[in-house]
Structure formats: structure tokens, C-alpha cells
Design a protein around this motif. Structure first.
Motif, PDB file in Angstrom:
ATOM      1  N   UNK A 312     -84.361 -48.292  15.630  1.00  0.00           N
ATOM      2  CA  UNK A 312     -83.569 -47.352  14.849  1.00  0.00           C
ATOM      3  C   UNK A 312     -82.915 -48.043  13.655  1.00  0.00           C
ATOM      4  N   UNK A 313     -82.321 -49.229  13.894  1.00  0.00           N
ATOM      5  CA  UNK A 313     -81.692 -49.976  12.799  1.00  0.00           C
ATOM      6  C   UNK A 313     -82.727 -50.405  11.774  1.00  0.00           C
ATOM      7  N   UNK A 314     -83.890 -50.861  12.238  1.00  0.00           N
ATOM      8  CA  UNK A 314     -84.943 -51.333  11.333  1.00  0.00           C
ATOM      9  C   UNK A 314     -85.432 -50.212  10.432  1.00  0.00           C
ATOM     10  N   UNK A 315     -85.705 -49.027  11.013  1.00  0.00           N
ATOM     11  CA  UNK A 315     -86.203 -47.919  10.210  1.00  0.00           C
ATOM     12  C   UNK A 315     -85.145 -47.427   9.230  1.00  0.00           C
ATOM     13  N   UNK A 316     -83.881 -47.477   9.639  1.00  0.00           N
ATOM     14  CA  UNK A 316     -82.803 -47.093   8.725  1.00  0.00           C
ATOM     15  C   UNK A 316     -82.718 -48.061   7.550  1.00  0.00           C
ATOM     16  N   UNK A 317     -82.860 -49.368   7.827  1.00  0.00           N
ATOM     17  CA  UNK A 317     -82.833 -50.367   6.765  1.00  0.00           C
ATOM     18  C   UNK A 317     -84.021 -50.202   5.830  1.00  0.00           C
ATOM     19  N   UNK A 318     -85.184 -49.909   6.399  1.00  0.00           N
ATOM     20  CA  UNK A 318     -86.347 -49.676   5.548  1.00  0.00           C
ATOM     21  C   UNK A 318     -86.135 -48.485   4.621  1.00  0.00           C
ATOM     22  N   UNK A 319     -85.567 -47.413   5.165  1.00  0.00           N
ATOM     23  CA  UNK A 319     -85.324 -46.242   4.346  1.00  0.00           C
ATOM     24  C   UNK A 319     -84.298 -46.485   3.257  1.00  0.00           C
ATOM     25  N   UNK A 322     -86.131 -49.517   0.898  1.00  0.00           N
ATOM     26  CA  UNK A 322     -87.493 -49.361   0.416  1.00  0.00           C
ATOM     27  C   UNK A 322     -88.403 -50.510   0.794  1.00  0.00           C
ATOM     28  N   UNK A 323     -87.908 -51.411   1.651  1.00  0.00           N
ATOM     29  CA  UNK A 323     -88.715 -52.553   2.070  1.00  0.00           C
ATOM     30  C   UNK A 323     -89.690 -52.141   3.162  1.00  0.00           C
ATOM     31  N   UNK A 324     -90.750 -52.927   3.301  1.00  0.00           N
ATOM     32  CA  UNK A 324     -91.703 -52.726   4.375  1.00  0.00           C
ATOM     33  C   UNK A 324     -91.403 -53.676   5.517  1.00  0.00           C
ATOM     34  N   UNK A 325     -92.392 -54.461   5.943  1.00  0.00           N
ATOM     35  CA  UNK A 325     -92.171 -55.430   7.029  1.00  0.00           C
ATOM     36  C   UNK A 325     -91.088 -56.460   6.719  1.00  0.00           C
ATOM     37  N   UNK A 326     -90.820 -56.655   5.403  1.00  0.00           N
ATOM     38  CA  UNK A 326     -89.795 -57.640   5.036  1.00  0.00           C
ATOM     39  C   UNK A 326     -88.411 -57.236   5.540  1.00  0.00           C
ATOM     40  N   UNK A 327     -88.224 -55.962   5.869  1.00  0.00           N
ATOM     41  CA  UNK A 327     -86.923 -55.506   6.346  1.00  0.00           C
ATOM     42  C   UNK A 327     -86.543 -56.193   7.651  1.00  0.00           C
ATOM     43  N   UNK A 328     -87.523 -56.467   8.509  1.00  0.00           N
ATOM     44  CA  UNK A 328     -87.225 -57.127   9.775  1.00  0.00           C
ATOM     45  C   UNK A 328     -86.768 -58.562   9.549  1.00  0.00           C
ATOM     46  N   UNK A 329     -87.358 -59.232   8.551  1.00  0.00           N
ATOM     47  CA  UNK A 329     -86.929 -60.594   8.221  1.00  0.00           C
ATOM     48  C   UNK A 329     -85.504 -60.578   7.680  1.00  0.00           C
ATOM     49  N   UNK A 330     -85.227 -59.616   6.813  1.00  0.00           N
ATOM     50  CA  UNK A 330     -83.876 -59.501   6.264  1.00  0.00           C
ATOM     51  C   UNK A 330     -82.867 -59.234   7.375  1.00  0.00           C
ATOM     52  N   UNK A 331     -83.229 -58.382   8.324  1.00  0.00           N
ATOM     53  CA  UNK A 331     -82.338 -58.073   9.432  1.00  0.00           C
ATOM     54  C   UNK A 331     -82.074 -59.306  10.284  1.00  0.00           C
TER      55      UNK A 331
END
Length: 477
Positions: A312-319, A322-331
Motif C-alpha cells: 500500500x505504501x509503495x503504490x501510494x509513493x509511486x502514484x 510517478x516513479x516505477x520500480x525505483x520507488x521501492x529503492x527510494x522507500x
């Protein structure tokens, strides 16, 4: 530096919480065992409260008793570093003749190097199915996690097993002296190891497809080996001790090992020690502090990535970004920064409570007390993963005609979860004991000891609850 003994009240508390957690649970997330859910006889909030009260109560009890015993001498501190000079034998130790110990080390060194070389070769040319390739079966479980568990149980084996150090020592023997173009810059400290830990263990293992790609695994190992060997040729043996992420991580985990192994004269002395004893020696640098905190965070993040809340947190951060898989690295990196910042804040509060100047000495002193937490969670979270993959490796490559080996076929989700809970609570109790042994150096009286210990004890209580909550969550699909 002094070390607190495990007094009778503490033993009773540990025994009581062990009985309690065996009979309590919630919705289980049995990582590497299965996604089965089961209900418990009592609600999770009661388990969390009991565990938190046990850890916090132990901290208060120790702060009030302020017992001092079993001082950690310079030899014991030196023995925590596998490259240190010979130290005196630990009390009540068993001596192993040096020729036997050296022979065992040589076999282990050559054998491990051969398996690593085989894994790299088969990763490139073998079947690209993860469950059928020695690269994916060996590197991520038997090597990366298995050696970590071995270090936590018997002490750091990496100076012997390191394949890039094996190559370096062979070259140094040919040269007849240590090879180093320059001295290792002290300002680098353990910061290169932190970068390696975040890149390999934190990102590559948890957030990419590399653990399921034999050729990708082979490329990663080969690239890291080249970087380590190049650094060793440039800066000598110090590079392998301080810049290799695996060397620093395994050495830190080895501080918690109940075995004390030292080179003494013409023999190896093997004895026992309390698991908190090595955690009372201050960290060497702020880089080592960061590696310690990052290790605590990373193993928790590994479990957290399998929960619905993480998705849930990952998809919210992506939205939002606008990041793709990089959002998980940022998180992941934001979490590391948050954990390190929280620890630095606790160190600052501790210094303020003790009336001592500067947070840096407190950070160096208290960081190792977090190691039992990291080790307990590492063992509890990963031992099925290690054992299962070792069984697959042996069954597939040693006796391929035999039936598949499943060493943990007897382990139910309930017992796996209970073992995790026991290990987490036990690790936090050991950490509290280690922290108390450090606190008494900062606090001149019983009253101030309680005040000085409060910030770190609160951090450990919070982490206890977070750890138990993480393993209680169902595995996300």
C-alpha cells in the motif's frame, strides 16, 4: 568496561516470557515456510504488551541493580577482530593444536573458493531456472545468509572464507610481502562497506529479480569480487577488513557469538562467553555505527516487503512521485535514513541525560548493543531459507538420483512463528543487558542510570513491538 551478569530475576523473566510467547500468536507470516494463516488463543495486543513490558522491565531492573561483573579486558576486545594479534586464552577453554586448526581453515578456504567459482561458472552456462542452478541456490541462501548465521553462532569466519581475500593472499605470497599501493584513508572508515551493504543486501537481494536470475547473480558476484580485489591491491589487507560489506557485517554479527575463538601461542583456544559480552566494545567509527543500524533495519525491511502494508505504501509513493520500480529503492533508503537518524537522536538524548559532551562517543558505545536484535531477527527470519536451499543444493548436486531433501518438512507455520517470537524477544533482552553494561560507564548513580538508559530502552521496546508486528502480518500475494 564492565558486563552485567544474568542475575536470577532476569532469568525468571526470560523463562516466563518464553512460556508466554509459546502459547500466544496471531495471524502469521511464515516467510519461506508458507503463507498459511492461523489464529491464536489470545490477541496480538496482549503479546505485544507482554513482550514490551518484559524488555522495558528488564531495563528498569538492571538500571536499579547496577551489578558489575566479568570485566571485558583488552585481550577480549582484541579477539573480536579476526585480524588482531594473539590474545590470552579465555577461561575454561579447549585448546586445538595450531596444525589441526590451520588444516581445517585451509580446507574451508579452498572448498568455499571452489564452490564460489563453480557458482559463477554455472550461473553463466547452466540452466536459468533458479531452483536448478547452483548460483541462485548457493549465493543468496547458503553464502549470504548461511555465513551470517554461522558468524552469529561460532564467530566471524569471513577472513578465512573470503574468496577475494584468498586470491589476494595467493598474490601476496608470490610477491613475498603485502601488496598495497597506498595506505587505506582513515576518513573512509567503514563507509564503503555501508554502500556495499545497502547495494547488495538491501537493494539487490530484496528489491530486484537478481536472486531469481542465475546469470544476474553470477554477474553481481564477479563484479563485486573484481571491485574487492582491486581495492585490496590498492590499499592492502585493511581494505578487506573495513571496505568489504560482508567482512564488516559478519564481524559485527560475530560479536554476539557465544563461542570465543582466539589464536594463542601455538594453538587455538575455544571457550564460551555471554552473548552480550562482545557488544559492550564501542564501534570503531561512525561508518561502523551506520552499518550496524542499517543491518538492523534491512532484515526488518526484508520481512516488511512481504506485507500488505508495504504494498500500500509503495503504490501510494509511486502514484505521488510517478516513479516505477525505483520507488521501492527510494522507500528503502528513506527507511535507512530514518533508522540512523532515530539512533543518533537516541544517542544525543543519552548524552544529555548523562551530562556528557558530544553524541559521537555515545553513538560509538551504544551501536553494538543493537547487534543482538539484528542477529536474533536474522536467525529467526532466515534459518528456514538457509536450510531449505542447502537441502536443495545437496539433493540436486550431490545425490541427484535420490529423493529431494526437505530438512524442515516437519516445521509447521505455528512453530516457525513461535521460534521467531522467542528469538526476537531473547535478542532484545540480550541487547538490554549489553546496553546496561555500557550505561553504567555513563551514569554515576543508580538514579541517573535509569534516566540515561531510558532513551535506548524506549527505542528497543519500540523495535520489539515493530518486529513482532511485522512477523504477525500475512504474506502479500
Amino acid at each position: 568496561m564492565t558486563v552485567t551478569g544474568c542475575r536470577p530475576p532476569l532469568r525468571r523473566v526470560v523463562f516466563g516470557v518464553a512460556l508466554a510467547v509459546l502459547s500466544t500468536s496471531g495471524t502469521a507470516s511464515a516467510h519461506q515456510v508458507g503463507g498459511t494463516r492461523f489464529e491464536a488463543p489470545i490477541p496480538l495486543w496482549l503479546l505485544f504488551g507482554a513482550a514490551a513490558a518484559t524488555v522495558g522491565g528488564t531495563a528498569v531492573l538492571l538500571a536499579l541493580t547496577r551489578s558489575r561483573s566479568a570485566s571485558l579486558d583488552a585481550d577480549a576486545a582484541a579477539s573480536l577482530d579476526a585480524d588482531s594479534a594473539a590474545a590470552s586464552a579465555p577461561p575454561r577453554s579447549v585448546r586445538i593444536p595450531a596444525p589441526i586448526g590451520d588444516a581445517v581453515a585451509a580446507v574451508a578456504r579452498v572448498g568455499f573458493f571452489a564452490v564460489v567459482a563453480l557458482a559463477v561458472a554455472v550461473g553463466f552456462v547452466g540452466p536459468q531456472t533458479p531452483a536448478e542452478n547452483v548460483a541462485t541456490l548457493f549465493v543468496w541462501a547458503v553464502w549470504l545468509k548461511g555465513v551470517a548465521l554461522l558468524a552469529a553462532l561460532v564467530g566471524d569466519p569471513w577472513p578465512t572464507l573470503s574468496p577475494w581475500r584468498t586470491v589476494y593472499e595467493a598474490l601476496a605470497r608470490i610477491e613475498g610481502a603485502e601488496i598495497a599501493l597506498a595506505s587505506y584513508p582513515e576518513r573512509l572508515g567503514e563507509w564503503p562497506a555501508l554502500v556495499g551493504l545497502l547495494a547488495w543486501v538491501g537493494i539487490a537481494e530484496n528489491l530486484t529479480v537478481l536472486p531469481r536470475s542465475p546469470v544476474g547473480t553470477a554477474v553481481l558476484v564477479l563484479g563485486y569480487a573484481v571491485a574487492m580485489l582491486a581495492g585490496g591491491l590498492a590499499f592492502g589487507r585493511t581494505w578487506f577488513r573495513r571496505a568489504d560489506a560482508l567482512a564488516v557485517l559478519y564481524r559485527l554479527f560475530g560479536r554476539v557469538a557465544p563461542l570465543d575463538v582466539r589464536s594463542v601461542d601455538d594453538a587455538y583456544a575455544v571457550g564460551l562467553r555471554p552473548p552480550w559480552r562482545g557488544c559492550t566494545v564501542p564501534a570503531r567509527s561512525l561508518g561502523a555505527v551506520a552499518v550496524t543500524v542499517a543491518a538492523v533495519y534491512t532484515v526488518s525491511f526484508d520481512a516488511f516487503t512481504r506485507t500488505p502494508e508495504y504494498r500500500s505504501i509503495l503504490f501510494s509513493l509511486r502514484g505521488a512521485t510517478g516513479l516505477g520500480p525505483q520507488a521501492s529503492v527510494l522507500l528503502y533508503l528513506l527507511g535507512v535514513a530514518l533508522f540512523v537518524g532515530a539512533f543518533v537522536g537516541v544517542a544525543a538524548l543519552t548524552v544529555r541525560a548523562a551530562g556528557s559532551p558530544g553524541w559521537r562517543p555515545a553513538a560509538l558505545a551504544f551501536a553494538p548493543t543493537l547487534l543482538p536484535i539484528a542477529v536474533a531477527y536474522e536467525i529467526g527470519h532466515n534459518y528456514p531459507f538457509v536450510v531449505r536451499n542447502a537441502g536443495q543444493l545437496v539433493g540436486g548436486y550431490v545425490s541427484p538420483a535420490a529423493a529431494p531433501i526437505a530438512p524442515l518438512s516437519w516445521l509447521s507455520v505455528q512453530w516457525f512463528w513461535a521460534s521467531q517470537v522467542l528469538l526476537i524477544v531473547a535478542g532484545h533482552l540480550v541487547a538490554v543487558v549489553a546496553a546496561h553494561a555500557v550505561v553504567v560507564e555513563y551514569a554515576p548513580s543508580e538514579r541517573s542510570a535509569l534516566r540515561v538508559h531510558a532513551p535506548l530502552a524506549a527505542l528497543m521496546v519500540g523495535y520489539t513491538v515493530v518486529s513482532l508486528w511485522t512477523i504477525s502480518r500475512p504474506v502479500a500475494a
